[in-house]
Scaffold this motif. Structure first.
Motif, short mmCIF file in Angstrom:
data_model
loop_
_atom_site.label_atom_id
_atom_site.label_comp_id
_atom_site.label_asym_id
_atom_site.label_seq_id
_atom_site.Cartn_x
_atom_site.Cartn_y
_atom_site.Cartn_z
N PHE A 1 66.68 11.25 89.24
CA PHE A 1 66.21 12.63 89.00
C PHE A 1 66.86 13.16 87.74
O PHE A 1 68.00 12.81 87.41
CB PHE A 1 66.59 13.52 90.19
CG PHE A 1 66.67 14.98 89.84
CD1 PHE A 1 65.54 15.78 89.88
CD2 PHE A 1 67.87 15.55 89.42
CE1 PHE A 1 65.62 17.13 89.53
CE2 PHE A 1 67.95 16.88 89.08
CZ PHE A 1 66.82 17.68 89.13
N HIS A 2 66.14 14.02 87.02
CA HIS A 2 66.76 14.84 85.98
C HIS A 2 65.96 16.13 85.86
O HIS A 2 64.77 16.18 86.23
CB HIS A 2 66.85 14.10 84.63
CG HIS A 2 65.52 13.71 84.05
ND1 HIS A 2 64.72 14.59 83.36
CD2 HIS A 2 64.86 12.52 84.06
CE1 HIS A 2 63.62 13.97 82.95
NE2 HIS A 2 63.69 12.71 83.37
N PRO A 3 66.58 17.20 85.39
CA PRO A 3 65.85 18.47 85.27
C PRO A 3 64.68 18.35 84.29
O PRO A 3 64.71 17.52 83.36
CB PRO A 3 66.92 19.44 84.75
CG PRO A 3 68.22 18.81 85.10
CD PRO A 3 67.99 17.34 85.02
N ASN A 4 63.67 19.18 84.49
CA ASN A 4 62.54 19.23 83.56
C ASN A 4 63.03 19.69 82.20
O ASN A 4 63.57 20.79 82.07
CB ASN A 4 61.48 20.20 84.11
CG ASN A 4 60.17 20.11 83.35
OD1 ASN A 4 60.14 19.72 82.18
ND2 ASN A 4 59.09 20.48 84.01
N PRO A 5 62.90 18.87 81.14
CA PRO A 5 63.47 19.24 79.83
C PRO A 5 62.72 20.38 79.14
O PRO A 5 63.28 21.03 78.25
CB PRO A 5 63.36 17.94 79.03
CG PRO A 5 62.22 17.20 79.65
CD PRO A 5 62.25 17.55 81.11
N LYS A 6 61.47 20.62 79.54
CA LYS A 6 60.66 21.62 78.84
C LYS A 6 60.78 23.01 79.45
O LYS A 6 60.75 24.01 78.75
CB LYS A 6 59.20 21.18 78.82
CG LYS A 6 58.98 19.88 78.05
CD LYS A 6 57.50 19.50 78.04
CE LYS A 6 57.28 18.21 77.26
NZ LYS A 6 55.86 17.80 77.24
N GLU A 7 60.92 23.07 80.74
CA GLU A 7 61.02 24.36 81.42
C GLU A 7 61.67 24.15 82.78
O GLU A 7 62.14 23.06 83.09
CB GLU A 7 59.63 24.99 81.57
CG GLU A 7 58.58 24.06 82.17
CD GLU A 7 57.19 24.64 82.10
OE1 GLU A 7 57.05 25.84 82.44
OE2 GLU A 7 56.25 23.93 81.71
N GLN A 8 61.70 25.20 83.58
CA GLN A 8 62.30 25.06 84.91
C GLN A 8 61.52 24.05 85.73
O GLN A 8 60.30 23.96 85.64
CB GLN A 8 62.29 26.41 85.62
CG GLN A 8 62.87 26.35 87.04
CD GLN A 8 62.87 27.70 87.72
OE1 GLN A 8 63.15 28.71 87.08
NE2 GLN A 8 62.54 27.74 88.99
N GLY A 9 62.24 23.31 86.54
CA GLY A 9 61.57 22.33 87.38
C GLY A 9 62.34 21.03 87.44
O GLY A 9 63.49 20.94 87.01
N SER A 10 61.69 20.01 87.97
CA SER A 10 62.35 18.73 88.22
C SER A 10 61.49 17.58 87.73
O SER A 10 60.26 17.69 87.64
CB SER A 10 62.60 18.54 89.72
OG SER A 10 63.34 19.63 90.26
N VAL A 11 62.17 16.48 87.46
CA VAL A 11 61.50 15.22 87.14
C VAL A 11 62.10 14.14 88.04
O VAL A 11 63.28 13.81 87.92
CB VAL A 11 61.67 14.82 85.66
CG1 VAL A 11 60.99 13.46 85.41
CG2 VAL A 11 61.10 15.88 84.74
N PHE A 12 61.31 13.64 88.96
CA PHE A 12 61.72 12.50 89.79
C PHE A 12 60.97 11.27 89.28
O PHE A 12 59.76 11.32 89.05
CB PHE A 12 61.38 12.73 91.26
CG PHE A 12 62.34 13.63 91.96
CD1 PHE A 12 63.45 13.11 92.61
CD2 PHE A 12 62.15 15.01 91.97
CE1 PHE A 12 64.35 13.94 93.26
CE2 PHE A 12 63.04 15.85 92.60
CZ PHE A 12 64.15 15.32 93.25
#
Length: 648
Positions: free
Chosen positions: A474-485
């Motif tokens: 997982f890492h945070p969404n680099p463009k805006e709030q949110g998540s990247v799994f």
């Protein structure tokens, strides 16, 4: 004949004290008592430091502290000297620590006077195989085989513990190579030689394995071999062997008990799953029939709530079962089933679309380099994607959710596919990131949490990704709030181009051709078909009859146990077009009934319809002659596919 204790006290020529791990005196030689003008009763059980300080003995306290600390810290024999002792003799102190692994057992302390007579005595004592003090020490230990080897590995000394443990008398073993204690496989693999080489290199080697006695019986041994060096010259090896057969047996019993516990847990979960799924089947199947009737808007809304809650409950049951199987190592992954990543992702998007909150967009981005087909486990690949997308839908109130799949790596035999789920949801706090993939962990565990769940989903995804040869993170969404799994999975390549072309053509045909209406097709097949329903639960039987009637099947016979099902098949072997067989029934269960029906030569398709959900259960059903499997609670879409497979 004198005892060992008497021999130690009377005949040891060097003033000697045997200390325990707390430096209390447990044996003392007559020569030490004479040197310090003491009696035995004044020493035994007394701390050596207290005795030396209170009586101003030889050795002096400073020299004593140096020799003990150095010997224990180096785990080796250490010798020091004190120019001025209490009686004005020049003395040399020699400490020999005895360890079991890292635990100090004893310290043998010698006070050597530096006169010509004592120097000659010390020279004699330095010989490994004639050291009287050493022999006295090791012969007092009966629980350990303690003996010396020469530089070539031949036995030079043999204590009473070795004789008791291994059965050889000294005259039978001294001079023999120590490999006599090893099994044939160890000798073939040159294990004794390699152990001595490691010991020479590292100073010490430790091993646990089987060793053999004189009578040929074996015992589980803990063996420590230490390199012995005097004045820079390697003069042999010391060897300490302990019998751990009882401990090994205890460990085996613990392992067996754990395995039995795992079996009991698996059986308990399977039974619990069955007991929960059976009433859930009746509830959800009846709800499906209810939703097909004319309802008011308010009634339909209430029905949808019940349907959604039932689906959540079913998912909880599935998660617990999956986690149990994964944690016990009973979970298996297929590697030889055709997988189409684009088709799977499209299917997930189609199934998850109704759950999106208003204003949230769900999109896909598929790499053009993705393989059309590969080999793997499509069910488990889809399960991971479905779980990650469902999480994103749960935690995203507005914005978008994007699924991106790409080819990360490729070699001669496999593709590594990377799949990302990117959302603009609430994101994850830093404190929660470290435990994201831990079982039973939830983002929000407070009493006021908004999002429900078991906390098993991501843990299961992690295990599945690793079983598929990949990873998850997982890492945070680099463009805006949110998540990247994201997760990766390794899928195999087909061996022949013809096979790829055939499957590609099949997939293209499936994509281009319209999706048939399964319900309409079954309703066309139903008239004239006769079904035998074996179901012991009255509610489930009633619900299934209503469901089958709604599908157009007017000729349905029911039985409440396997024996009745066998009797019907015996009397009318060609009468039924398909048999829906429950597994857990009184008198005769579904497996026994199927076996007997097949022994009669009846080849009517038999579909297992049961709440048992373990994968190994399904394999057992097929092995007993069943043709298919429909899990409870029965999903009407799954049932329709089974009918189309076996009634078309």
């Amino acid at each position: 004949m004198r005892s060992i204790d008497e021999a130690f006290e009377v005949f040891t020529p060097v003033p000697t004290v045997l200390l325990d791990a707390t430096f209390h005196i447990i044996q003392v030689s007559a020569s030490f008592l004479a040197l310090n003008h003491l009696k035995s009763g004044e020493c035994l059980g007394v701390n050596i430091y207290d005795l030396v300080k209170s009586r101003a003995l030889v050795p002096d306290p400073a020299a004593l502290q140096v020799v003990l600390e150095k010997a224990i810290s180096t785990k080796n024999v250490y010798t020091t000297s004190s120019d001025q002792a209490a009686d004005r003799f020049a003395t040399s102190l020699r400490a020999m620590p005895i360890f079991e692994q890292d635990a100090l057992l004893y310290v043998l302390l010698e006070v050597q006077e530096a006169s010509a007579r004592h120097e000659r005595r010390n020279a004699i004592n330095d010989q490994l195989d004639t050291n009287d003090t050493y022999r006295v020490l090791v012969d007092t230990v009966k629980d350990y085989a303690i003996f010396m080897l020469d530089t070539r590995g031949n036995v030079r000394t043999w204590n009473a513990g070795a004789q008791l443990l291994k059965g050889y008398k000294p005259d039978e073993i001294i001079g023999k190579h120590f490999s006599i204690f090893y099994g044939e496989d160890d000798i073939t693999n040159e294990k004794p030689r390699r152990e001595l080489e490691i010991c020479l290199r590292d100073g010490k080697v430790e091993d646990e394995s089987w060793r053999y006695k004189k009578d040929g019986s074996k015992f589980w041994a803990n063996v420590t071999i230490t390199c012995v060096v005097r004045q820079g010259v390697h003069i042999g090896f010391s060897k300490v062997t302990r019998d751990l057969t009882e401990r090994k047996a205890a460990e085996s019993r613990v392992v067996a008990a754990y395995e039995e516990s795992a079996k009991l847990k698996s059986a308990f979960l399977a039974n619990t799953s069955h007991e929960i799924r059976t009433p859930l089947h009746g509830m959800l199947s009846a709800l499906t029939l209810l939703m097909d009737t004319s309802l008011t808007p308010e009634q339909r809304e209430l029905g949808s709530i019940i349907e959604e809650s039932g689906s959540v409950l079913l998912q909880v049951i599935n998660d617990i079962l999956d986690y149990s199987k994964l944690s016990s190592g009973a979970f298996s992954i297929s590697t030889d089933i055709s997988v189409s990543v684009p088709s799977l992702i499209t299917s997930v998007v189609r199934s998850i679309q109704p759950a999106l909150k208003p204003g949230v967009e769900l999109g896909t981005s598929l790499d053009l380099n993705l393989p059309t087909t590969a080999l793997g486990d499509p069910l488990r690949y889809r399960q991971v994607v479905q779980n990650l997308v469902a999480n994103a839908v749960k935690f995203t109130e507005s914005g978008s959710i994007d699924i991106h799949a790409s080819l990360a790596e490729e070699d001669a035999t496999s593709f590594t596919i990377r799949t990302e789920v990117i959302d603009t949801g609430i994101g994850i706090k830093n404190v929660a990131i470290g435990s994201l993939f831990a079982p039973f962990t939830q983002f929000d565990a407070s009493a006021t949490k908004r999002y429900k769940g078991t906390g098993l989903g991501l843990s299961i995804c992690k295990s599945l990704a690793e079983l598929m040869g990949g990873a998850i993170s997982f890492h945070p969404n680099p463009k805006e709030q949110g998540s990247v799994f994201w997760f990766t999975a390794k899928l195999g390549k087909f061996y022949t181009a013809n096979e790829v072309d055939r499957l590609s053509t099949k997939l293209d045909a499936q994509v281009l051709s319209p999706v048939p209406d399964s319900l309409a097709l079954v309703r066309e097949l139903a008239p004239g078909k006769r079904i035998l329903l074996a179901e012991d639960n009255f509610i489930n039987q009633k619900v299934m009859l209503m469901m089958l009637k709604g599908l157009g099947f007017a000729k349905v016979d029911t039985v409440v146990d396997g024996a009745e099902a066998v009797d019907r098949a015996r009397r009318n072997p060609l009468f039924y077009d398909i048999i829906l067989m429950d597994i857990s029934m009184p008198v005769l269960d579904g497996l026994g009934a199927t076996t007997q029906i097949r022994e009669l030569g009846v080849d009517t398709p038999i579909v297992a319809m049961t709440a048992n959900a373990m994968k190994e259960d399904v394999a057992s059903y097929l092995a007993h002659g069943m043709n298919d499997y429909v899990p409870k609670p029965v999903d009407r879409k799954v049932l329709l596919k089974a009918f189309l497979r076996w009634l078309s």
